[in-house]
Enzyme design. Sequence first.
Site, PDB file in Angstrom:
ATOM      1  N   MET A 159       0.852  -1.145  -0.088  1.00 18.84           N
ATOM      2  CA  MET A 159      -0.036   0.029   0.042  1.00 18.84           C
ATOM      3  C   MET A 159       0.510   1.425   0.055  1.00 18.84           C
ATOM      4  SD  MET A 159      -3.109  -0.860  -0.127  1.00 18.84           S
ATOM      5  CE  MET A 159      -4.255  -2.163   0.031  1.00 18.84           C
ATOM      6  N   HIS A 192       4.252   5.718   2.188  1.00 19.01           N
ATOM      7  CA  HIS A 192       3.203   4.595   2.452  1.00 19.01           C
ATOM      8  C   HIS A 192       1.972   5.628   2.127  1.00 19.01           C
ATOM      9  CE1 HIS A 192       0.427   1.753   4.178  1.00 19.01           C
ATOM     10  NE2 HIS A 192       1.460   0.821   4.087  1.00 19.01           N
ATOM     11  N   HIS A 193       0.820   4.889   1.734  1.00 21.45           N
ATOM     12  CA  HIS A 193      -0.657   5.753   1.515  1.00 21.45           C
ATOM     13  C   HIS A 193      -1.051   6.003   2.734  1.00 21.45           C
ATOM     14  CE1 HIS A 193      -3.551   7.273  -1.107  1.00 21.45           C
ATOM     15  NE2 HIS A 193      -3.037   6.476  -2.184  1.00 21.45           N
ATOM     16  N   ALA A 194      -0.850   5.630   3.824  1.00 22.51           N
ATOM     17  CA  ALA A 194      -1.159   5.863   4.984  1.00 22.51           C
ATOM     18  C   ALA A 194      -0.580   7.399   5.480  1.00 22.51           C
ATOM     19  CB  ALA A 194      -1.050   4.869   6.041  1.00 22.51           C
ATOM     20  N   LEU A 195       0.504   7.608   5.211  1.00 19.00           N
ATOM     21  CA  LEU A 195       1.320   8.773   5.453  1.00 19.00           C
ATOM     22  C   LEU A 195       0.950   9.981   4.530  1.00 19.00           C
ATOM     23  CD1 LEU A 195       3.534   9.951   7.139  1.00 19.00           C
ATOM     24  CD2 LEU A 195       5.128   9.248   5.730  1.00 19.00           C
TER      25      LEU A 195
END
Length: 285
Positions: free
Chosen positions: A22, A141-144
């Site tokens: 991801m 990361h896509h969460a970041l």
Amino acid sequence: MLLPMAPTDSLFLLGESREHPMHVGGLAVFTPPEGTSAADLRAMFDTALAGDQVAAPFRKRARRSVTSLGQWGWDTLPHHEVDLEHHVRRDALPRPGGMAELMTLVSRLHGTLLDRSRPLWEMHLIEGLADGRYAVYTKIHHALADGASAMRLLRDSMSEDPHRRNMPAPWQPRTPLAAVPAPTASGDADTAVFGSALPSMAWDAARAAAGEVAGLLPAALGTMDRARRGKGGAVSLTAPHTVFNVPISGARHVAARSFPLERIRLLAKHADATINDIVLTMCAG
């Protein structure tokens, strides 16, 4: 201090696996200024790494604990705990140093997961291109950060003035450092922060999940019905055997093509569309 993470961001962590990474990545190829050499480039690189200040987004580590009831949160590390030698690396291409060798290296770099025990990003300076250029591959990361946010971070480290020097590296702060919040009197910062945020986080997560299920169920039923009737679709039961309809593995292969920007502008003009519309259409096709 553990700060709450948005439910949509935590979903990227929860849904990640070796077969489904991801993170997002970007590759930029640069031409050095006239009169410079590889030694000059390495000197700039070493100077940037010698700095001990790291911007807040690049110090955020994903973590969850008992005090957060298993919810993902952000732990912002002190500057000295960020190992830049891990996050920022130098790579060299084998001969002949063409685009094929560059794509092979980037494919290998992009196919590995980010280390969750550290802030979720990497940057690679790639040397050895036969034409004297160099490349920078960035993985985050896509969460970041999403792709647009990652490109903004990279753009902010550049200047429109070709003669300007000593620009900050993408991971370096651009504004005076904000004061670090003091821990609570009890010393249990994680509990203090998450204690007030957990009810709203739990509600947001449940509402987001319910919305996803409500939207996915009709779409899934429609897809299965089209597949049953041989109408095609993502899970068509009559799809031919090709390189695309096989189980996805963790390996990735990166390919790139270059097109003159004027050609894309001309297409956008004739199609009464934006440049972004044309690029998306080319990628989708």
